[in-house]
Write a protein that holds these residues in place. Sequence first.
Motif, PDB file in Angstrom:
ATOM      1  N   ARG A 123      -9.776  -6.429  -5.038  1.00 32.05           N
ATOM      2  CA  ARG A 123     -10.709  -5.642  -4.222  1.00 32.05           C
ATOM      3  C   ARG A 123      -9.945  -4.948  -3.096  1.00 32.05           C
ATOM      4  NH1 ARG A 123     -16.004  -5.473  -3.870  1.00 32.05           N
ATOM      5  NH2 ARG A 123     -16.167  -7.275  -5.274  1.00 32.05           N
ATOM      6  N   ALA A 165     -11.932  -4.160  -8.998  1.00 33.95           N
ATOM      7  CA  ALA A 165     -12.543  -5.327  -8.367  1.00 33.95           C
ATOM      8  C   ALA A 165     -13.250  -6.238  -9.369  1.00 33.95           C
ATOM      9  CB  ALA A 165     -13.541  -4.889  -7.290  1.00 33.95           C
ATOM     10  N   GLN A 166     -13.524  -5.724 -10.574  1.00 33.82           N
ATOM     11  CA  GLN A 166     -14.242  -6.521 -11.567  1.00 33.82           C
ATOM     12  C   GLN A 166     -13.311  -7.509 -12.270  1.00 33.82           C
ATOM     13  OE1 GLN A 166     -17.738  -6.105 -11.852  1.00 33.82           O
ATOM     14  NE2 GLN A 166     -17.075  -5.076  -9.978  1.00 33.82           N
ATOM     15  N   ARG A 222      -6.636  -6.907 -11.944  1.00 31.51           N
ATOM     16  CA  ARG A 222      -7.981  -7.368 -11.610  1.00 31.51           C
ATOM     17  C   ARG A 222      -8.019  -8.900 -11.569  1.00 31.51           C
ATOM     18  NH1 ARG A 222      -9.304  -5.220 -16.811  1.00 31.51           N
ATOM     19  NH2 ARG A 222     -10.504  -3.551 -15.862  1.00 31.51           N
ATOM     20  N   THR A 277     -14.188   4.828  -7.972  1.00 33.58           N
ATOM     21  CA  THR A 277     -15.061   3.656  -7.850  1.00 33.58           C
ATOM     22  C   THR A 277     -16.484   3.916  -8.321  1.00 33.58           C
ATOM     23  OG1 THR A 277     -15.571   4.269  -5.560  1.00 33.58           O
ATOM     24  CG2 THR A 277     -13.741   2.745  -5.914  1.00 33.58           C
ATOM     25  N   TRP A 318     -21.879   0.587  -7.124  1.00 30.43           N
ATOM     26  CA  TRP A 318     -21.733  -0.474  -6.124  1.00 30.43           C
ATOM     27  C   TRP A 318     -22.258  -0.053  -4.760  1.00 30.43           C
ATOM     28  CZ3 TRP A 318     -21.045  -3.615  -9.708  1.00 30.43           C
ATOM     29  CH2 TRP A 318     -20.225  -3.313 -10.792  1.00 30.43           C
ATOM     30  N   THR A 329      -9.479  -3.219   0.404  1.00 32.87           N
ATOM     31  CA  THR A 329     -10.139  -3.363   1.709  1.00 32.87           C
ATOM     32  C   THR A 329      -9.873  -2.196   2.647  1.00 32.87           C
ATOM     33  OG1 THR A 329      -8.244  -4.645   2.528  1.00 32.87           O
ATOM     34  CG2 THR A 329     -10.092  -5.878   1.565  1.00 32.87           C
ATOM     35  N   THR A 333      -5.329  -4.716  -0.001  1.00 27.48           N
ATOM     36  CA  THR A 333      -6.258  -5.451  -0.846  1.00 27.48           C
ATOM     37  C   THR A 333      -6.317  -6.902  -0.378  1.00 27.48           C
ATOM     38  OG1 THR A 333      -4.772  -6.375  -2.532  1.00 27.48           O
ATOM     39  CG2 THR A 333      -5.348  -4.039  -2.730  1.00 27.48           C
ATOM     40  N   GLU A 334      -7.142  -7.669  -1.028  1.00 26.49           N
ATOM     41  CA  GLU A 334      -7.267  -9.080  -0.674  1.00 26.49           C
ATOM     42  C   GLU A 334      -6.088  -9.911  -1.182  1.00 26.49           C
ATOM     43  OE1 GLU A 334     -11.009  -9.923  -2.470  1.00 26.49           O
ATOM     44  OE2 GLU A 334     -12.178  -9.229  -0.757  1.00 26.49           O
TER      45      GLU A 334
END
Length: 301
Positions: free
Chosen positions: A99, A35-36, A96, A128, A132, A101, A114-115
């Motif tokens: 993210r 996600a970074q 990357r 992960t 976070w 979901t 994912t998005e």
Amino acid sequence: MTQTTQVVVIGGGQAGLAVGYHLRRLGLDFVILDAQAEPGGAWQHAWDSLHLFSPAAYSSLPGRPMPVQMETYPDAHHVVGYLTEYERRYDVPVHRPVRVTGVHRDDGHLRVETEVGSWRAGVVISATGTWWRPFLPAVPGRRDFRGRQLHTVEYRSPGDFAGQRVIVVGGGNSGAQIAADLAHDTDLTWVTQRPPRFLPDDIDGRALFDVATARSRALDEGRPDTQGVASLGDIVAVAAVREARDAGLLKASPMFVRLDHDGVVWADGTRAPADAIIRSSFVDAPASVGGKRSSRGSGAG
């Protein structure tokens, strides 16, 4: 659009990269979804004074020793550089910023949503970490307190709190190291669930690794549980913590029972006004690259 692979790894920090190294050696088809926006995992978001509490030689990922830094215990910037180079060296297939979901069963496989699309795989590995997922307990009066309430993940430097009344909550490495960071320039109150247990000054990540390994072997062989690292203490006495402790600046108070508009309140009615409260608990808690984190260290390990 759904892509297909054998393994999906969620998270591109130190754990995800280590998994990727072994998956590549096994010749498996895999992707790492991170996600970074940049390499380095949680280390790129750490507070300014964070260091590992192990020397570089004890903080390496598989296959690639961490380069030695001038300081005995590498800082977060050094760790980010190492993870970035590690990813490049092994050409790890990190996507990357992506993210995730959701993960769902799909006709005998797993579908990772994912998005930006989905992946279908036989195996999904979660790497992960905990950075976070900071945990802020529902302390009575929390909504009444008029000062700042933040978590380790939001802390950056003592300069942000200079001259203020600060409550640091937590008796582990992160709490002790943040308290040490703030001890010189703030009106500090350090609060812990139980009296802090400092490890002997000569114990660092190298010794902790050996103790943890010995415990694992004992359990595997059916011998009595040595309790491992927990038998030694909770806090690695890195340089900044030792200095603050020896100067009498790290005196812990017991846990308070509630907040009010002005600060914290103990069971006997004693109060401590505060401008800010910093908590250091995780679900469950990031420090060494190869292991546990410390300092200031938070722990990097």
